[in-house]
Design an enzyme around this catalytic site. Structure first.
Site, PDB file in Angstrom:
ATOM      1  N   LYS A 193       0.855  -1.192   0.000  1.00 24.84           N
ATOM      2  CA  LYS A 193       0.000   0.000   0.000  1.00 24.84           C
ATOM      3  C   LYS A 193       0.891   1.241   0.000  1.00 24.84           C
ATOM      4  O   LYS A 193       1.403   1.662   1.034  1.00 24.84           O
ATOM      5  CB  LYS A 193      -0.919   0.021   1.227  1.00 24.84           C
ATOM      6  CG  LYS A 193      -1.835   1.234   1.233  1.00 24.84           C
ATOM      7  CD  LYS A 193      -1.824   1.851   2.609  1.00 24.84           C
ATOM      8  CE  LYS A 193      -1.976   3.318   2.727  1.00 24.84           C
ATOM      9  NZ  LYS A 193      -1.737   4.245   1.714  1.00 24.84           N
ATOM     10  N   GLU A 268       9.996   1.804  10.216  1.00 22.11           N
ATOM     11  CA  GLU A 268      11.022   2.780   9.805  1.00 22.11           C
ATOM     12  C   GLU A 268      10.376   4.149   9.917  1.00 22.11           C
ATOM     13  O   GLU A 268       9.520   4.495   9.106  1.00 22.11           O
ATOM     14  CB  GLU A 268      11.446   2.533   8.354  1.00 22.11           C
ATOM     15  CG  GLU A 268      12.084   1.187   8.094  1.00 22.11           C
ATOM     16  CD  GLU A 268      13.519   1.102   8.557  1.00 22.11           C
ATOM     17  OE1 GLU A 268      14.019   2.059   9.176  1.00 22.11           O
ATOM     18  OE2 GLU A 268      14.134   0.054   8.321  1.00 22.11           O
ATOM     19  N   CYS A 302      13.886  10.967   5.429  1.00 26.30           N
ATOM     20  CA  CYS A 302      13.789  10.596   6.851  1.00 26.30           C
ATOM     21  C   CYS A 302      15.114  10.841   7.562  1.00 26.30           C
ATOM     22  O   CYS A 302      15.145  11.217   8.719  1.00 26.30           O
ATOM     23  CB  CYS A 302      13.366   9.145   6.973  1.00 26.30           C
ATOM     24  SG  CYS A 302      14.387   8.050   5.983  1.00 26.30           S
ATOM     25  N   GLU A 404      10.607  16.906  13.723  1.00 31.92           N
ATOM     26  CA  GLU A 404      10.939  16.603  12.333  1.00 31.92           C
ATOM     27  C   GLU A 404      10.153  17.545  11.417  1.00 31.92           C
ATOM     28  O   GLU A 404       8.929  17.535  11.418  1.00 31.92           O
ATOM     29  CB  GLU A 404      10.567  15.155  12.008  1.00 31.92           C
ATOM     30  CG  GLU A 404      10.974  14.781  10.606  1.00 31.92           C
ATOM     31  CD  GLU A 404      10.577  13.361  10.235  1.00 31.92           C
ATOM     32  OE1 GLU A 404       9.440  12.970  10.520  1.00 31.92           O
ATOM     33  OE2 GLU A 404      11.417  12.662   9.646  1.00 31.92           O
TER      34      GLU A 404
HETATM   35  P1  NAD Z   1       2.640   8.971   7.145  1.00 29.72           P
HETATM   36  O1  NAD Z   1       2.946   8.282   8.415  1.00 29.72           O
HETATM   37  O2  NAD Z   1       1.616  10.038   7.147  1.00 29.72           O
HETATM   38  O3  NAD Z   1       2.150   7.914   6.048  1.00 29.72           O
HETATM   39  C1  NAD Z   1       2.916   6.784   5.713  1.00 29.72           C
HETATM   40  C2  NAD Z   1       2.003   5.729   5.129  1.00 29.72           C
HETATM   41  O4  NAD Z   1       1.092   5.312   6.145  1.00 29.72           O
HETATM   42  C3  NAD Z   1       1.138   6.204   3.955  1.00 29.72           C
HETATM   43  O5  NAD Z   1       1.018   5.163   3.017  1.00 29.72           O
HETATM   44  C4  NAD Z   1      -0.197   6.480   4.630  1.00 29.72           C
HETATM   45  O6  NAD Z   1      -1.298   6.368   3.755  1.00 29.72           O
HETATM   46  C5  NAD Z   1      -0.235   5.382   5.679  1.00 29.72           C
HETATM   47  N1  NAD Z   1      -1.107   5.643   6.815  1.00 29.72           N
HETATM   48  C6  NAD Z   1      -1.518   6.840   7.301  1.00 29.72           C
HETATM   49  N2  NAD Z   1      -2.326   6.660   8.364  1.00 29.72           N
HETATM   50  C7  NAD Z   1      -2.414   5.319   8.561  1.00 29.72           C
HETATM   51  C8  NAD Z   1      -3.084   4.506   9.518  1.00 29.72           C
HETATM   52  N3  NAD Z   1      -3.842   5.038  10.478  1.00 29.72           N
HETATM   53  N4  NAD Z   1      -2.937   3.154   9.448  1.00 29.72           N
HETATM   54  C9  NAD Z   1      -2.162   2.605   8.495  1.00 29.72           C
HETATM   55  N5  NAD Z   1      -1.509   3.329   7.547  1.00 29.72           N
HETATM   56  C10 NAD Z   1      -1.628   4.670   7.582  1.00 29.72           C
HETATM   57  O7  NAD Z   1       4.036   9.475   6.593  1.00 29.72           O
HETATM   58  P2  NAD Z   1       4.299  10.330   5.276  1.00 29.72           P
HETATM   59  O8  NAD Z   1       3.846  11.720   5.544  1.00 29.72           O
HETATM   60  O9  NAD Z   1       3.798   9.610   4.071  1.00 29.72           O
HETATM   61  O10 NAD Z   1       5.916  10.268   5.202  1.00 29.72           O
HETATM   62  C11 NAD Z   1       6.716  11.096   5.944  1.00 29.72           C
HETATM   63  C12 NAD Z   1       7.235  10.380   7.172  1.00 29.72           C
HETATM   64  O11 NAD Z   1       7.858   9.158   6.823  1.00 29.72           O
HETATM   65  C13 NAD Z   1       8.299  11.175   7.890  1.00 29.72           C
HETATM   66  O12 NAD Z   1       8.083  11.125   9.273  1.00 29.72           O
HETATM   67  C14 NAD Z   1       9.591  10.438   7.538  1.00 29.72           C
HETATM   68  O13 NAD Z   1      10.638  10.597   8.451  1.00 29.72           O
HETATM   69  C15 NAD Z   1       9.124   9.036   7.478  1.00 29.72           C
HETATM   70  N6  NAD Z   1      10.059   8.226   6.696  1.00 29.72           N
HETATM   71  C16 NAD Z   1      10.862   7.323   7.332  1.00 29.72           C
HETATM   72  C17 NAD Z   1      11.795   6.573   6.600  1.00 29.72           C
HETATM   73  C18 NAD Z   1      12.716   5.584   7.258  1.00 29.72           C
HETATM   74  O14 NAD Z   1      13.277   4.744   6.571  1.00 29.72           O
HETATM   75  N7  NAD Z   1      12.905   5.637   8.571  1.00 29.72           N
HETATM   76  C19 NAD Z   1      11.883   6.760   5.223  1.00 29.72           C
HETATM   77  C20 NAD Z   1      11.047   7.696   4.621  1.00 29.72           C
HETATM   78  C21 NAD Z   1      10.130   8.418   5.358  1.00 29.72           C
END
Ligand code: NAD
Length: 501
Positions: A193, A268, A302, A404
């Site tokens: 997803k 992650e 990230c 962040e």
């Molecule tokens: P997000 O947490 O808003 O969303 C990530 C994913 O989770 C999306 O596919 C979203 O649709 C889904 N999601 C949202 N709510 C959900 C729920 N209640 N249940 C299940 N899935 C749900 O993050 P984002 O805004 O897409 O990405 C940015 C974040 O990702 C930043 O905090 C960044 O640091 C982190 N990130 C971490 C890494 C790593 O490897 N550590 C890499 C890239 C990004």
């Protein structure tokens, strides 16, 4: 203003990708969303819709998990000869290479990242990751354990089962590959997803997988919102493991929901990574490293080096050099010539980053570069453009040094001693990455060993390799993507006791 800008391309002039159908990819074919609903994908440089994707719901999750469950039970995949499975992964890499331009276009239209980054760095790296894990398929060995009496113990590495994967919008295909390639190498089946804002390349990944020889149902991609399909996937009894990359807040929710069915979980999450520069560092290299550490991919990384800690002896000239280089960073549309930084990915991110700029100003940090929207100047009133921004003299406890931002905003903080640098470095809830800059390798290595972070770069920043594990300490998550470590994330260990009497 000295900031160099470049008008973004009109959407009609930018090269259009070939779009996947606005459907899910389930069981080896394009499948209409159960509800018939679709949602728009917006182009960050114009804010206009450029295509549509399926807006999935719990019924689609059920269909996809059903397909993955059936594919996992089928010996076609689980018992495929390892060398043959390796060939399928290698073929996926070849198809990704062959489709590089289209995949990169999809990525730049969805995320706003520059054409250079998507076509020259990310999509080629996606292919490398499939090639790397193709090599592991034939080496996923167990062991033999000495047992008392006339007996022998075996440990077998078996696939976990149906893996649900949830990915963010900043590196859509790359972060999906970090999960999909090792999971396939270990014989799992997958429901992927992607973020609802950047789903195109994950749909193509599933389609190319089918072309490469994955049996139907082994890799399914469903699209839709986090609550609409992410939550039902995490709650679904048919899913054995959740591998999540995204924000710490959502990661915590995922972990709580997954506990109900005792799913295996890899998280992650976010970061606030320190880039620590000692006075004996190669000055120019450290400035460049600090700049790419924060402005690469618009700071939507990230592991972004969003805090630069600089030893007092070189602090002022370092701040000046950072400000000058930030001001020279060309901002523009992702397909425009010479652009180094595209628009932020979405409206929420744009608003949030600008709100952090205001918080930085309000909290008394010294603004030395950027600090404003470039929507009018670069985008003619449209587009989520933000100037590369540098704050100096930031209090380590200030909001811009603690939270962040996930955008092109750098906090520069002075330090006097190595102990103080370590204390500041550790003064957040995260622990994803860090860097140390010093010509004294012994000192740098000693410091690296003390840092509580999943990745520490020495005299460089933001480099990744399929062989080097990546993941977090503290609230940056747990479990590791990439490298050999990822294989344990996608296998269960089974012990077999053989009575030889
Ligand atoms: P997000 O947490 O808003 O969303 C990530 C994913 O989770 C999306 O596919 C979203 O649709 C889904 N999601 C949202 N709510 C959900 C729920 N209640 N249940 C299940 N899935 C749900 O993050 P984002 O805004 O897409 O990405 C940015 C974040 O990702 C930043 O905090 C960044 O640091 C982190 N990130 C971490 C890494 C790593 O490897 N550590 C890499 C890239 C990004």
């Amino acid at each position: 203003m000295s900031l160099e800008t470049q008008n973004h391309e009109k959407s009609s002039q930018a090269p259009q990708p070939e779009y996947p159908p606005a459907c899910h990819f389930i069981g080896g074919e394009w499948v209409e969303p159960a509800s018939g609903q679709r949602s728009a994908s917006l182009h960050p440089a114009t804010e206009a819709p450029h295509t549509e994707i399926a807006a999935g719901d719990a019924a689609d999750v059920d269909t996809a998990v059903g397909a993955a469950t059936q594919a996992f039970a089928d010996p076609k995949w689980r018992q495929m000869a390892p060398a043959k499975r390796a060939k399928v992964l290698w073929r996926m890499a070849e198809l990704i290479d062959q489709n590089r331009d289209n995949l990169a276009r999809c990525e730049s239209w969805d995320t706003g990242k520059t054409w250079f980054d998507s076509s020259k760095i990310e999509i080629p790296l996606v292919a490398e990751i499939f090639r790397y894990y193709a090599g592991w398929v034939t080496k996923n060995e167990g062991g033999v354990v000495p047992l008392p009496g006339n007996a022998m113990g075996l440990t077998l590495r078996e696939p976990v089962g149906v893996c649900g994967m949830i990915t963010p919008w900043n590196f859509p295909m790359l972060l999906a590959a970090w999960k999909v390639a090792p999971a396939l190498a270990c014989g799992n089946t997958i429901v992927l997803k992607p973020s609802e804002q950047t789903s195109l390349t994950s749909l193509w990944m599933a389609r190319l997988g089918a072309e490469a020889g994955l049996p139907a149902g082994v890799l399914n991609t469903i699209t839709g919102g986090g609550r609409a399909i992410g939550t039902p996937m995490v709650q679904h009894a048919g899913v054995d493991k959740i591998s999540f990359t995204g924000s710490t807040e959502v990661g915590k929710m995922v972990q709580r929901e997954a506990a109900e069915t005792v799913k295996r979980v890899t998280l992650e999450l976010g970061g606030k990574s320190p880039n620590i520069v000692f006075a004996d560092a190669d000055f120019k290299a450290a400035v460049r490293g600090a700049i790419t550490g924060i402005f690469y991919n618009k700071g939507e990384v990230c592991a972004a080096g969003s805090r630069v800690l600089v030893e007092r002896a070189i602090y002022e000239p370092f701040v000046e050099a950072l400000a000058a280089m930030a001001a020279k960073t060309t901002v523009g549309g992702p397909f425009a010539e010479g652009v180094r930084m595209g628009p932020l990915c979405n409206a929420d991110q744009y608003d949030s980053v600008l709100a952090y700029v205001d918080k930085g100003k309000a909290d008394g940090a010294r603004l030395v570069a950027g600090g404003m929207s470039l929507r009018d100047e670069v985008g003619g009133g449209k587009g989520w453009f933000v100037a590369p921004t540098v704050f100096a003299d930031v209090d380590p406890g200030a909001r811009i040094a603690q939270e962040e931002i996930f955008g092109p905003v750098l906090s520069v903080i002075p330090f006097d001693t190595a102990e103080e640098a370590l204390q500041i470095a550790h003064n957040t809830r995260y622990g994803l990455a860090a860097a140390v800059w010093s010509r004294d390798l012994g000192r740098a290595l000693g410091f690296a060993r003390q840092l509580r972070a999943g990745t520490v770069w020495i005299n460089t920043y933001n480099l990744y390799d399929p062989g080097l594990p990546f993941g977090g300490f503290n609230e940056s998550g747990f479990g590791r993507d990439l490298g050999r470590d990822a294989l344990s994330a996608y296998t269960e260990s089974k012990s077999v006791w053989i009575n030889l009497d």
